[in-house]
Design a protein around this motif. Structure first.
Motif, PDB file in Angstrom:
ATOM      1  N   THR A  77       0.826  -1.202   0.000  1.00  0.00           N
ATOM      2  CA  THR A  77       0.000   0.000   0.000  1.00  0.00           C
ATOM      3  C   THR A  77       0.861   1.254   0.000  1.00  0.00           C
ATOM      4  OG1 THR A  77      -0.071   0.260   2.403  1.00  0.00           O
ATOM      5  CG2 THR A  77      -1.696  -1.248   1.421  1.00  0.00           C
ATOM      6  N   GLU A  78       0.201   2.390  -0.172  1.00  0.00           N
ATOM      7  CA  GLU A  78       0.879   3.681  -0.067  1.00  0.00           C
ATOM      8  C   GLU A  78      -0.116   4.697   0.474  1.00  0.00           C
ATOM      9  OE1 GLU A  78       3.807   5.527  -3.161  1.00  0.00           O
ATOM     10  OE2 GLU A  78       1.798   6.224  -3.662  1.00  0.00           O
ATOM     11  N   GLY A  79       0.340   5.560   1.369  1.00  0.00           N
ATOM     12  CA  GLY A  79      -0.470   6.696   1.795  1.00  0.00           C
ATOM     13  C   GLY A  79      -1.184   6.560   3.126  1.00  0.00           C
ATOM     14  N   ILE A  80      -1.225   5.351   3.701  1.00  0.00           N
ATOM     15  CA  ILE A  80      -1.881   5.150   4.997  1.00  0.00           C
ATOM     16  C   ILE A  80      -0.871   4.502   5.940  1.00  0.00           C
ATOM     17  CG2 ILE A  80      -3.710   3.898   6.239  1.00  0.00           C
ATOM     18  CD1 ILE A  80      -5.378   4.007   3.665  1.00  0.00           C
ATOM     19  N   VAL A  81      -0.786   5.019   7.180  1.00  0.00           N
ATOM     20  CA  VAL A  81       0.088   4.407   8.183  1.00  0.00           C
ATOM     21  C   VAL A  81      -0.680   3.220   8.762  1.00  0.00           C
ATOM     22  CG1 VAL A  81       1.462   4.771  10.273  1.00  0.00           C
ATOM     23  CG2 VAL A  81       1.121   6.658   8.671  1.00  0.00           C
ATOM     24  N   LEU A  82      -0.457   2.062   8.168  1.00  0.00           N
ATOM     25  CA  LEU A  82      -1.248   0.875   8.480  1.00  0.00           C
ATOM     26  C   LEU A  82      -1.189   0.480   9.947  1.00  0.00           C
ATOM     27  CD1 LEU A  82      -0.274  -1.325   5.401  1.00  0.00           C
ATOM     28  CD2 LEU A  82      -2.402  -0.038   5.723  1.00  0.00           C
ATOM     29  N   TYR A  83       0.019   0.487  10.527  1.00  0.00           N
ATOM     30  CA  TYR A  83       0.187  -0.022  11.889  1.00  0.00           C
ATOM     31  C   TYR A  83      -0.438   0.885  12.952  1.00  0.00           C
ATOM     32  CZ  TYR A  83       4.308   3.019  11.826  1.00  0.00           C
ATOM     33  OH  TYR A  83       5.153   4.087  11.701  1.00  0.00           O
ATOM     34  N   GLU A  84      -0.936   2.065  12.548  1.00  0.00           N
ATOM     35  CA  GLU A  84      -1.646   2.940  13.484  1.00  0.00           C
ATOM     36  C   GLU A  84      -3.154   2.695  13.464  1.00  0.00           C
ATOM     37  OE1 GLU A  84      -0.503   6.981  12.668  1.00  0.00           O
ATOM     38  OE2 GLU A  84       1.504   6.711  13.526  1.00  0.00           O
ATOM     39  N   LEU A  85      -3.631   1.848  12.546  1.00  0.00           N
ATOM     40  CA  LEU A  85      -5.064   1.549  12.472  1.00  0.00           C
ATOM     41  C   LEU A  85      -5.442   0.597  13.608  1.00  0.00           C
ATOM     42  CD1 LEU A  85      -5.391   0.840   8.637  1.00  0.00           C
ATOM     43  CD2 LEU A  85      -6.044   2.947   9.833  1.00  0.00           C
ATOM     44  N   PRO A  86      -6.475   0.922  14.369  1.00  0.00           N
ATOM     45  CA  PRO A  86      -6.877   0.001  15.437  1.00  0.00           C
ATOM     46  C   PRO A  86      -7.466  -1.297  14.876  1.00  0.00           C
ATOM     47  CG  PRO A  86      -7.955   2.156  15.673  1.00  0.00           C
ATOM     48  CD  PRO A  86      -7.261   2.144  14.346  1.00  0.00           C
ATOM     49  N   VAL A  87      -7.266  -2.405  15.613  1.00  0.00           N
ATOM     50  CA  VAL A  87      -7.916  -3.668  15.264  1.00  0.00           C
ATOM     51  C   VAL A  87      -9.419  -3.397  15.212  1.00  0.00           C
ATOM     52  CG1 VAL A  87      -8.446  -5.989  16.122  1.00  0.00           C
ATOM     53  CG2 VAL A  87      -6.100  -5.152  16.184  1.00  0.00           C
ATOM     54  N   GLY A  88     -10.089  -3.945  14.203  1.00  0.00           N
ATOM     55  CA  GLY A  88     -11.518  -3.712  14.012  1.00  0.00           C
ATOM     56  C   GLY A  88     -11.815  -2.662  12.953  1.00  0.00           C
ATOM     57  N   THR A  89     -10.785  -1.881  12.543  1.00  0.00           N
ATOM     58  CA  THR A  89     -10.960  -0.884  11.484  1.00  0.00           C
ATOM     59  C   THR A  89     -11.344  -1.579  10.188  1.00  0.00           C
ATOM     60  OG1 THR A  89      -9.283   0.557  12.466  1.00  0.00           O
ATOM     61  CG2 THR A  89      -9.795   0.939  10.143  1.00  0.00           C
ATOM     62  N   LYS A  90     -12.289  -1.006   9.455  1.00  0.00           N
ATOM     63  CA  LYS A  90     -12.676  -1.561   8.159  1.00  0.00           C
ATOM     64  C   LYS A  90     -12.058  -0.710   7.056  1.00  0.00           C
ATOM     65  CE  LYS A  90     -16.711  -4.157   9.540  1.00  0.00           C
ATOM     66  NZ  LYS A  90     -16.503  -4.008  10.963  1.00  0.00           N
ATOM     67  N   LEU A  91     -11.578  -1.409   6.024  1.00  0.00           N
ATOM     68  CA  LEU A  91     -10.954  -0.766   4.863  1.00  0.00           C
ATOM     69  C   LEU A  91     -11.679  -1.198   3.604  1.00  0.00           C
ATOM     70  CD1 LEU A  91      -7.230  -1.688   5.673  1.00  0.00           C
ATOM     71  CD2 LEU A  91      -8.305   0.517   6.074  1.00  0.00           C
ATOM     72  N   LYS A  92     -11.942  -0.234   2.722  1.00  0.00           N
ATOM     73  CA  LYS A  92     -12.428  -0.573   1.381  1.00  0.00           C
ATOM     74  C   LYS A  92     -11.188  -0.592   0.504  1.00  0.00           C
ATOM     75  CE  LYS A  92     -15.865   0.621  -2.116  1.00  0.00           C
ATOM     76  NZ  LYS A  92     -15.115   0.014  -3.187  1.00  0.00           N
ATOM     77  N   VAL A  93     -10.865  -1.765  -0.029  1.00  0.00           N
ATOM     78  CA  VAL A  93      -9.676  -1.939  -0.871  1.00  0.00           C
ATOM     79  C   VAL A  93     -10.167  -2.482  -2.204  1.00  0.00           C
ATOM     80  CG1 VAL A  93      -7.402  -2.995  -1.079  1.00  0.00           C
ATOM     81  CG2 VAL A  93      -8.325  -2.509   1.199  1.00  0.00           C
ATOM     82  N   GLY A  94     -10.087  -1.659  -3.271  1.00  0.00           N
ATOM     83  CA  GLY A  94     -10.662  -2.082  -4.552  1.00  0.00           C
ATOM     84  C   GLY A  94     -12.130  -2.396  -4.344  1.00  0.00           C
ATOM     85  N   GLU A  95     -12.552  -3.591  -4.768  1.00  0.00           N
ATOM     86  CA  GLU A  95     -13.950  -4.004  -4.617  1.00  0.00           C
ATOM     87  C   GLU A  95     -14.234  -4.628  -3.253  1.00  0.00           C
ATOM     88  OE1 GLU A  95     -14.566  -5.237  -9.344  1.00  0.00           O
ATOM     89  OE2 GLU A  95     -14.623  -6.797  -7.818  1.00  0.00           O
ATOM     90  N   THR A  96     -13.191  -4.844  -2.445  1.00  0.00           N
ATOM     91  CA  THR A  96     -13.348  -5.595  -1.196  1.00  0.00           C
ATOM     92  C   THR A  96     -13.589  -4.698   0.010  1.00  0.00           C
ATOM     93  OG1 THR A  96     -11.007  -5.573  -0.524  1.00  0.00           O
ATOM     94  CG2 THR A  96     -11.686  -7.309  -2.068  1.00  0.00           C
ATOM     95  N   ILE A  97     -14.148  -5.302   1.055  1.00  0.00           N
ATOM     96  CA  ILE A  97     -14.160  -4.699   2.389  1.00  0.00           C
ATOM     97  C   ILE A  97     -13.367  -5.653   3.276  1.00  0.00           C
ATOM     98  CG2 ILE A  97     -15.544  -3.910   4.367  1.00  0.00           C
ATOM     99  CD1 ILE A  97     -16.248  -2.272   1.934  1.00  0.00           C
ATOM    100  N   GLN A  98     -12.378  -5.085   3.983  1.00  0.00           N
ATOM    101  CA  GLN A  98     -11.518  -5.887   4.844  1.00  0.00           C
ATOM    102  C   GLN A  98     -11.538  -5.303   6.255  1.00  0.00           C
ATOM    103  OE1 GLN A  98      -7.639  -6.667   3.087  1.00  0.00           O
ATOM    104  NE2 GLN A  98      -8.446  -6.405   1.026  1.00  0.00           N
TER     105      GLN A  98
END
Length: 146
Positions: A77-98
């Motif tokens: 990825t680029e542009g988001i500090v991933l390791y600062e996201l709390p567990v339980g955070t939802k991400l829309k990545v392309g067509e997916t929700i993670q």
């Protein structure tokens, strides 16, 4: 915190413990992960994500030959500090929700990256997700923190 980022690469490996290789796009299945990837399955670490910024830190320390997939991440990825996201955070990545299920991990003894370069940023800065809604993801897709 930056709410938007982008996908740099999709990476896959058919067996565990090896460096992943880039693919043009990935099919991510609900409650499974990246179709064809050795780490996919019904568990909490279906998909691994690592920021290009983390890879760049390793490059800046003098490690050469680092590109997407070297840290066994499925999505670079680029542009988001991933390791600062709390567990339980939802991400829309392309067509997916993670959903973020874990930040970092314990490095296993047979890690090819640590053996090759002497250090690995994945245990500190990589994150893991499970697929809530499946779909396709490709390089250039937008990532949105929901």
């Amino acid at each position: 915190m930056n709410k938007f980022g982008k996908v740099i690469d999709i990476n896959i490996s058919e067996k565990k413990g090896v460096v992943k290789h880039p693919i043009p796009k990935g099919e991510f299945r609900e409650n499974h992960g990246l179709v064809g990837d050795a780490h996919a399955g019904e568990w909490h670490r279906q998909v691994s994500l690592l920021a290009q910024e983390s890879i760049d830190k390793m490059k800046a320390s003098g490690v050469e030959g680092l590109e997407s997939g070297k840290f066994a991440e499925n999505i670079t990825t680029e542009g988001i500090v991933l390791y600062e996201l709390p567990v339980g955070t939802k991400l829309k990545v392309g067509e997916t929700i993670q959903e973020v299920t874990q930040i970092g991990k314990e490095c296993h003894g047979g890690c090819e990256i640590r053996r090759l370069v002497g250090d690995c940023v994945m245990p500190r800065e990589g994150i893991f997700t499970k697929i809530i809604k499946g779909g396709l993801v490709k390089a250039g897709d937008v990532i949105e923190v929901l």
